[in-house]
Design an enzyme around this catalytic site. Structure first.
Site, PDB file in Angstrom:
ATOM      1  N   HIS A 186      24.451 -12.201  61.865  1.00 41.02           N
ATOM      2  CA  HIS A 186      25.710 -12.130  62.608  1.00 41.02           C
ATOM      3  C   HIS A 186      25.782 -13.212  63.679  1.00 41.02           C
ATOM      4  O   HIS A 186      26.816 -13.836  63.879  1.00 41.02           O
ATOM      5  CB  HIS A 186      25.863 -10.754  63.259  1.00 41.02           C
ATOM      6  CG  HIS A 186      26.309  -9.690  62.306  1.00 41.02           C
ATOM      7  ND1 HIS A 186      25.980  -8.360  62.469  1.00 41.02           N
ATOM      8  CD2 HIS A 186      27.048  -9.748  61.184  1.00 41.02           C
ATOM      9  CE1 HIS A 186      26.505  -7.655  61.483  1.00 41.02           C
ATOM     10  NE2 HIS A 186      27.152  -8.477  60.691  1.00 41.02           N
ATOM     11  N   CYS A 486      31.783 -19.462  48.807  1.00 45.84           N
ATOM     12  CA  CYS A 486      32.347 -18.948  50.060  1.00 45.84           C
ATOM     13  C   CYS A 486      31.260 -18.446  50.995  1.00 45.84           C
ATOM     14  O   CYS A 486      31.543 -17.948  52.078  1.00 45.84           O
ATOM     15  CB  CYS A 486      33.356 -17.839  49.787  1.00 45.84           C
ATOM     16  SG  CYS A 486      32.638 -16.351  49.031  1.00 45.84           S
TER      17      CYS A 486
END
EC number: 2.7.3.9
Length: 556
Positions: A186, A486
């Site tokens: 993250h 992606c």
């Protein structure tokens, strides 16, 4: 004396400044007993602290927007977990103070996560941050977090919680270095979104002395401690050259000989759209729709709410391509109304498309909302399913799209090795592939993307991962269909050239990376990219693959 350390570079750019350390974690509260008649009051204090911390996390998410908002809202749900709160109240009922009850209940939950497989172990840092914030509020001490400073600095931390990373001020935080984390953690994803140079997985980062001047190269992963004047000048010159190249680069993505490689943006919601448009994104290659579902873990958002949110993103790219990933729930993104609470290893259980096929009404509502959101717009809508394993999965998703009356291309994400190995079979049912290199690396190497100890196996330069990318791209070419990337691999400018050489037809990344990738692609021909790709695949390690590709593209 100048010394050089090496971690994993996860966000481009160079930062030179003094070291400042993250605020210390909350101390363990004392284990004292309270009288029985104080239990109810202490339980009330605990509930109030939990709600206050959850509200603060949601407020921080609203300020940050986009991907950060989804991450912080997930943390807020973690704080409000009813089973966890019930455990806190049980501990207080038998004599614990509110702060000790919270501390011990979170410790028990922490142990469960740490022992539930590598995937969920990656959530421990987020859980620790929630615990520290609740305990700090109960003790009446300052929250752990980013240090106060009037002067710019380089932030050093064991790990950075999403709540801190999301609201970093890039005018003060020149860059950051962490001991833990990996290229797809993250913190790394949010650093790229902010455009802050960052290096993770650097052992001993916490031993850097406060006030020491360091130089952080977020591209190479190198840390120069007390850099010489010559080294500083060299890094600043390279940064200036990079900045000039970025300023001179504009327009669609393409190699120097005109081979088109559309450069798309990864977005987490309407809040990320402005940055994508400013960076010159040619569309959206990954629209994560989870942000809508994290508002309320008890039920799915209404069709009307979904239509409104999707249309905001679709309207921003007239004549552009927008690729939407349907809800990817499960594993580290549990939702009470969808995902089982008792799976022994959620990363290998019912997640992604599997969850949606178990709850067809949720998938149907989302697909119908997407169809309505696109009505009357000149956008090229594409919709893809996460965690597709084989042709059966692909057919089930394509059938659901048709039944919902969706006028769009439908595709499959390649995140499981089986999908890469059998890509041609899957392409009999869908119209495009999109490689999610983050999870594809995780499942290929059995290496959790959040755990710093296995960061080398999450390196997207691993030749085995490049082999799977090549297999997918070759299958798509044979079927006359497209195959994009992606995952975070596309944000590395050098690797973007290699992916192009492997036959990938589009690249999607965080908006801040688009100018870097565009400028680098424009320097090289398609043939050079193909030679670099072949050299990388011929290597045995990620470092050797990177060096081999660099040698080809630099003409060595």
């Amino acid at each position: 004396m100048e010394t050089t350390l090496r971690g994993v570079g996860v966000s481009h750019g160079v930062a030179i400044g003094e070291v400042r350390h993250m605020g210390t974690a909350v101390l363990e509260p004392p284990a004292k007993q309270i009288p029985a008649d104080e239990a109810e009051r202490e339980q009330g204090r605990a509930r109030q602290a939990v709600e206050a911390v959850a509200a603060d996390l949601i407020a921080r998410g609203n300020l940050a927007g986009g991907e950060a908002q989804a991450v912080l809202e997930a943390q807020a749900l973690m704080a409000q977990d009813p089973e966890l709160m019930a455990d806190v109240e049980r501990r207080i009922a038998v004599g614990s103070t509110a702060e000790r009850g919270v501390y011990d209940a979170f410790a028990a939950y922490r142990a469960l996560l740490a022992g539930a497989g590598e995937y969920l172990a990656g959530r421990v840092a987020d859980l620790d941050d929630v615990r520290n914030r609740i305990v700090a509020r109960l003790l009446g001490v300052p929250m752990p977090g980013v240090p106060d400073s009037d002067e710019p600095y380089v932030l050093i931390a064991r790990d950075l919680a999403p709540a801190d990373t999301a609201l970093l001020d890039p005018t003060l935080v020149l860059g950051f270095v962490t001991e833990e984390g990996g290229p797809t953690s993250h913190s790394a994803i949010l650093a790229r979104a902010l455009g802050v140079p960052a290096v993770v997985a650097l052992p001993g980062a916490g031993e850097l002395v406060e006030g020491t001047v360091i130089a952080v190269d977020g591209s190479t992963g190198e840390i120069f401690v007390e850099p010489s004047a010559e080294k500083r000048a060299e890094l600043e010159r390279a940064a200036a050259e990079r900045k000039a190249a970025l300023a001179a680069s504009s327009g669609p993505g393409a190699t120097s000989d005109g081979h088109k490689v559309p450069l798309l943006a990864n977005v987490g919601g309407p809040g990320d759209v402005a940055a994508a448009v400013e960076a010159g994104a040619e569309g959206v290659g990954l629209f994560r729709t989870e942000f809508l579902f994290l508002d309320d873990s008890k039920q799915a958002p209404s069709e009307e709410k979904q239509v409104e949110a999707y249309r905001k993103v679709l309207e921003a790219f007239p004549e552009g391509r927008v690729v939407v990933r349907v809800l990817d729930a499960g594993a580290d993104k549990p939702l009470d109304f969808l995902t089982p609470a008792d799976e022994p290893n959620p990363a290998l259980g019912v997640r992604g498309l599997r969850t949606l096929l178990d709850h067809p009404e949720v998938l149907r509502t989302q697909l119908t909302a997407l169809a309505k959101a696109a009505e009357g717009l000149p956008v090229y809508l594409e919709v893809m399913a996460p965690m597709v394993a084989d042709r059966i999965d692909a057919k089930a998703f394509a059938d659901a799209c048709r039944e919902a009356g969706l006028r769009a291309k439908f595709g499959a994400m390649v995140e499981i090795p089986s999908a890469a190995l059998r890509a041609r079979s899957i392409l009999q049912e869908v119209e495009f592939l999109s490689l999610g290199t983050n999870d594809l690396a995780q499942y290929t190497f059995a290496a959790d993307r959040q755990v710093g100890a296995v960061a080398r196996l999450q390196d997207p330069w691993q030749p085995a991962l490049l082999d799977l990318v090549a297999a997918s791209a070759e299958a798509a070419k044979a079927e006359g269909k497209s195959c994009g990337v992606c995952g975070e691999a596309a944000s590395d400018p050098l690797l973007a050239c290699v992916l192009t050489g492997l036959g990938v037809t589009s690249l999607s990344m965080g908006s801040a990376s688009i100018p870097y990738v565009r400028a680098t692609l424009a320097k090289h021909t398609l043939a050079q990219c193909e030679r670099a790709a072949a050299a990388a695949r011929a290597a045995d390690t990620a470092d050797d693959a990177r060096a081999a590709a660099q040698a080809v593209l630099s003409g060595e």
